[in-house]
Design a protein around this motif. Structure first.
Motif, PDB file in Angstrom:
ATOM      1  N   LYS A 229     -22.499 -51.142 -24.729  1.00 48.13           N
ATOM      2  CA  LYS A 229     -23.337 -50.915 -23.542  1.00 48.13           C
ATOM      3  C   LYS A 229     -22.936 -49.609 -22.888  1.00 48.13           C
ATOM      4  O   LYS A 229     -21.752 -49.343 -22.695  1.00 48.13           O
ATOM      5  CB  LYS A 229     -23.168 -52.075 -22.563  1.00 48.13           C
ATOM      6  CG  LYS A 229     -24.059 -51.985 -21.342  1.00 48.13           C
ATOM      7  CD  LYS A 229     -23.716 -53.097 -20.350  1.00 48.13           C
ATOM      8  CE  LYS A 229     -24.339 -52.857 -18.995  1.00 48.13           C
ATOM      9  NZ  LYS A 229     -24.003 -51.559 -18.403  1.00 48.13           N
ATOM     10  N   LEU A 230     -23.932 -48.799 -22.548  1.00 45.79           N
ATOM     11  CA  LEU A 230     -23.655 -47.543 -21.858  1.00 45.79           C
ATOM     12  C   LEU A 230     -23.358 -47.820 -20.388  1.00 45.79           C
ATOM     13  O   LEU A 230     -23.829 -48.817 -19.834  1.00 45.79           O
ATOM     14  CB  LEU A 230     -24.852 -46.594 -22.005  1.00 45.79           C
ATOM     15  CG  LEU A 230     -25.134 -46.146 -23.447  1.00 45.79           C
ATOM     16  CD1 LEU A 230     -26.422 -45.334 -23.518  1.00 45.79           C
ATOM     17  CD2 LEU A 230     -23.961 -45.339 -24.010  1.00 45.79           C
ATOM     18  N   PRO A 231     -22.569 -46.953 -19.760  1.00 41.94           N
ATOM     19  CA  PRO A 231     -22.261 -47.157 -18.341  1.00 41.94           C
ATOM     20  C   PRO A 231     -23.545 -47.166 -17.514  1.00 41.94           C
ATOM     21  O   PRO A 231     -24.547 -46.561 -17.913  1.00 41.94           O
ATOM     22  CB  PRO A 231     -21.401 -45.945 -17.970  1.00 41.94           C
ATOM     23  CG  PRO A 231     -20.945 -45.349 -19.259  1.00 41.94           C
ATOM     24  CD  PRO A 231     -21.942 -45.733 -20.299  1.00 41.94           C
ATOM     25  N   GLY A 232     -23.491 -47.837 -16.366  1.00 34.84           N
ATOM     26  CA  GLY A 232     -24.677 -47.918 -15.513  1.00 34.84           C
ATOM     27  C   GLY A 232     -25.142 -49.344 -15.372  1.00 34.84           C
ATOM     28  O   GLY A 232     -24.642 -50.231 -16.062  1.00 34.84           O
ATOM     29  N   VAL A 233     -26.094 -49.565 -14.484  1.00 32.48           N
ATOM     30  CA  VAL A 233     -26.515 -50.932 -14.204  1.00 32.48           C
ATOM     31  C   VAL A 233     -27.481 -51.477 -15.257  1.00 32.48           C
ATOM     32  O   VAL A 233     -27.619 -52.684 -15.411  1.00 32.48           O
ATOM     33  CB  VAL A 233     -27.174 -51.059 -12.803  1.00 32.48           C
ATOM     34  CG1 VAL A 233     -26.135 -50.884 -11.705  1.00 32.48           C
ATOM     35  CG2 VAL A 233     -28.327 -50.085 -12.642  1.00 32.48           C
ATOM     36  N   GLY A 234     -28.130 -50.591 -15.972  1.00 35.52           N
ATOM     37  CA  GLY A 234     -29.127 -51.044 -16.941  1.00 35.52           C
ATOM     38  C   GLY A 234     -28.488 -51.539 -18.226  1.00 35.52           C
ATOM     39  O   GLY A 234     -27.316 -51.298 -18.486  1.00 35.52           O
ATOM     40  N   TYR A 235     -29.287 -52.265 -19.021  1.00 32.02           N
ATOM     41  CA  TYR A 235     -28.821 -52.761 -20.305  1.00 32.02           C
ATOM     42  C   TYR A 235     -29.264 -51.814 -21.396  1.00 32.02           C
ATOM     43  O   TYR A 235     -30.266 -52.034 -22.066  1.00 32.02           O
ATOM     44  CB  TYR A 235     -29.328 -54.183 -20.540  1.00 32.02           C
ATOM     45  CG  TYR A 235     -28.643 -55.155 -19.602  1.00 32.02           C
ATOM     46  CD1 TYR A 235     -27.358 -55.623 -19.892  1.00 32.02           C
ATOM     47  CD2 TYR A 235     -29.252 -55.565 -18.426  1.00 32.02           C
ATOM     48  CE1 TYR A 235     -26.703 -56.481 -19.023  1.00 32.02           C
ATOM     49  CE2 TYR A 235     -28.605 -56.431 -17.556  1.00 32.02           C
ATOM     50  CZ  TYR A 235     -27.326 -56.884 -17.862  1.00 32.02           C
ATOM     51  OH  TYR A 235     -26.678 -57.722 -17.010  1.00 32.02           O
ATOM     52  N   VAL A 236     -28.517 -50.743 -21.531  1.00 29.95           N
ATOM     53  CA  VAL A 236     -28.825 -49.755 -22.553  1.00 29.95           C
ATOM     54  C   VAL A 236     -27.650 -49.672 -23.512  1.00 29.95           C
ATOM     55  O   VAL A 236     -26.508 -49.463 -23.101  1.00 29.95           O
ATOM     56  CB  VAL A 236     -29.103 -48.363 -21.916  1.00 29.95           C
ATOM     57  CG1 VAL A 236     -29.543 -47.374 -22.995  1.00 29.95           C
ATOM     58  CG2 VAL A 236     -30.159 -48.478 -20.817  1.00 29.95           C
ATOM     59  N   HIS A 237     -27.957 -49.887 -24.788  1.00 29.97           N
ATOM     60  CA  HIS A 237     -26.900 -49.960 -25.799  1.00 29.97           C
ATOM     61  C   HIS A 237     -27.190 -48.920 -26.867  1.00 29.97           C
ATOM     62  O   HIS A 237     -28.321 -48.819 -27.334  1.00 29.97           O
ATOM     63  CB  HIS A 237     -26.872 -51.358 -26.428  1.00 29.97           C
ATOM     64  CG  HIS A 237     -26.780 -52.452 -25.399  1.00 29.97           C
ATOM     65  ND1 HIS A 237     -25.607 -53.101 -25.110  1.00 29.97           N
ATOM     66  CD2 HIS A 237     -27.723 -52.978 -24.571  1.00 29.97           C
ATOM     67  CE1 HIS A 237     -25.824 -53.995 -24.151  1.00 29.97           C
ATOM     68  NE2 HIS A 237     -27.102 -53.931 -23.810  1.00 29.97           N
TER      69      HIS A 237
END
Ligand SMILES: *Cc1c(COP(=O)(O)O)cnc(C)c1O
Length: 383
Positions: A229-237
């Motif tokens: 998971k990339l940093p930040g609030v979203g679910y981006v992998h």
């Protein structure tokens, strides 16, 4: 009571029960009260720093298990499908399973009688032969510090490194062990794994730790352990990751246990010394310990004169509800690995047929241990 619970409590003397006291209880309750029960929380990072400091490496990444740590160690170095990886034949199956998880091709290295670890001379000879003939070198070599004995690295590890072969240290059973030159087990490879499973020297209930001197490897392992998971609030992998993080509750337990490691090592050394004193005169010898890499005694294992004696003693111990176990079965005898290419002879099989692991809990009393010894002596006399 369930069947499993009946079995678990049926032993009069268990093999290797964790020693959990008020310190551990308070640590787990603190973590509970803090509300951080999952993988976010201060204990995880503190546990990582404590293990890194103890081992003398720069980076540590807490994982859900030792197996996960091994898997991440291979992934973070891009060991991939089809890659040839050499693994000690005499080890717990996880050492090789991690290689299979990445699609690697396992080649088994025989054990050497002097340490029960991978046969360093056979590894050196095979590396040299391949360099001579031009046959491809393996992508990685997994050296296991079996039962708390440092693997022998002289003669091959430097050559391997010089030719880009990754050296992985499976130090799951060797927390607290050192080579005589002062390096800690876990600090010798490019990457190493520890386990905090219930029966290991230090337990977190379950868990593991990847350690490495390479910050990029640690960062990549950490990334992969959190579903990439990339940093930040979203679910981006940004790739396919794993859910391999340790929970804060487990880390709190592990941290408390780790603070007692020297007490544990001393208690286990006393257990081993008592076994040696009583059994040596009967021709039953403790696992070897080389002067250049003295072992720690996480689990006291003893070798009998022959396989039938070993079997007879095991039966007698089980009959007396004393929990003893054969040593790990060589991987080449098990279905997932019985067709693997092999390097060296078959000392692994000869060792495994004659070795039992004996009760070695931190809390094992002298009286209990005398009981174990009496059962062994009785079985030997009946031979
Ligand atoms: C215990 C162990 C592992 C695996 O650790 P888990 O935490 O049980 O996944 C790996 N290798 C060896 C040699 C072990 O003894």
């Amino acid at each position: 009571m369930s069947g499993a619970a009946t079995v678990a409590t049926a032993w009069r003397i268990p093999l290797c029960a964790p020693d959990l006291g008020p310190l551990e209880r308070a640590a787990v309750l603190d973590a509970f009260d803090s509300g951080f029960v999952s993988s976010a929380g201060p204990a995880v990072e503190r546990f990582e720093r404590a293990v890194a400091a103890r081992v003398g490496v720069e980076h540590a990444v807490a994982c859900a298990s030792g197996t996960a740590a091994l898997h991440l160690g291979l992934l973070a170095h891009d060991v991939a499908a089809g890659d040839e990886v050499w693994v000690s034949d005499l080890t717990f199956v996880a050492s090789a399973n991690a290689v299979r998880y990445v699609g690697g091709r396992v080649v088994l290295v025989d054990a050497e009688p002097s340490t029960w670890n991978l046969d360093a001379d056979a590894v050196r000879r095979e590396l040299e032969a391949r360099l001579r003939t031009g046959r491809a070198l393996p992508r990685a070599i997994v050296a296991v510090d079996l039962l708390g004995h440092p693997a022998r690295l002289d003669g091959w590890a430097e050559t391997a490194r010089a030719h880009g072969v990754l050296v992985v240290e499976d130090a799951a059973e060797a927390l607290g062990a050192h080579w005589a030159d002062g390096r800690a087990c876990g600090a010798a490879g490019d990457v190493a794994a520890f386990s905090f499973n219930g029966n290991k020297l230090v337990t977190a209930g379950g868990g593991g730790m990847l350690v490495t001197g390479d910050g990029r490897v640690a960062a990549r392992a950490r990334h992969l352990s959190t579903q990439a998971k990339l940093p930040g609030v979203g679910y981006v992998h940004d790739e396919v990751g794993y859910n391999y993080r340790l929970t804060n509750l487990a880390a709190a337990l592990g941290l408390a246990q780790l603070s007692r490691i020297d007490e544990f090592l001393a208690a286990k050394a006393r257990v081993a010394t008592r076994y040696a004193a009583a059994l040596d005169p009967l021709g039953v010898t403790l696992a070897p310990s080389a002067p250049w890499g003295p072992r720690v005694h996480w689990l006291s294992c003893v070798m009998f004169a022959d396989a039938p004696t070993c079997e007879r003693v095991l039966a007698a111990l089980l009959e007396d509800r004393i929990e003893a176990r054969p040593i790990w079965s060589p991987l080449h005898r098990m279905r997932p690995y019985d067709t693997c290419e092999r390097i060296g002879g078959d000392h692994a099989g000869a060792i495994a047929d004659r070795v039992l692991c004996l009760p070695s809990s931190v809390a094992l009393s002298a009286t209990e241990q005398e009981d174990v010894i009496a059962t062994i002596a009785g079985a030997l006399r009946r031979g």
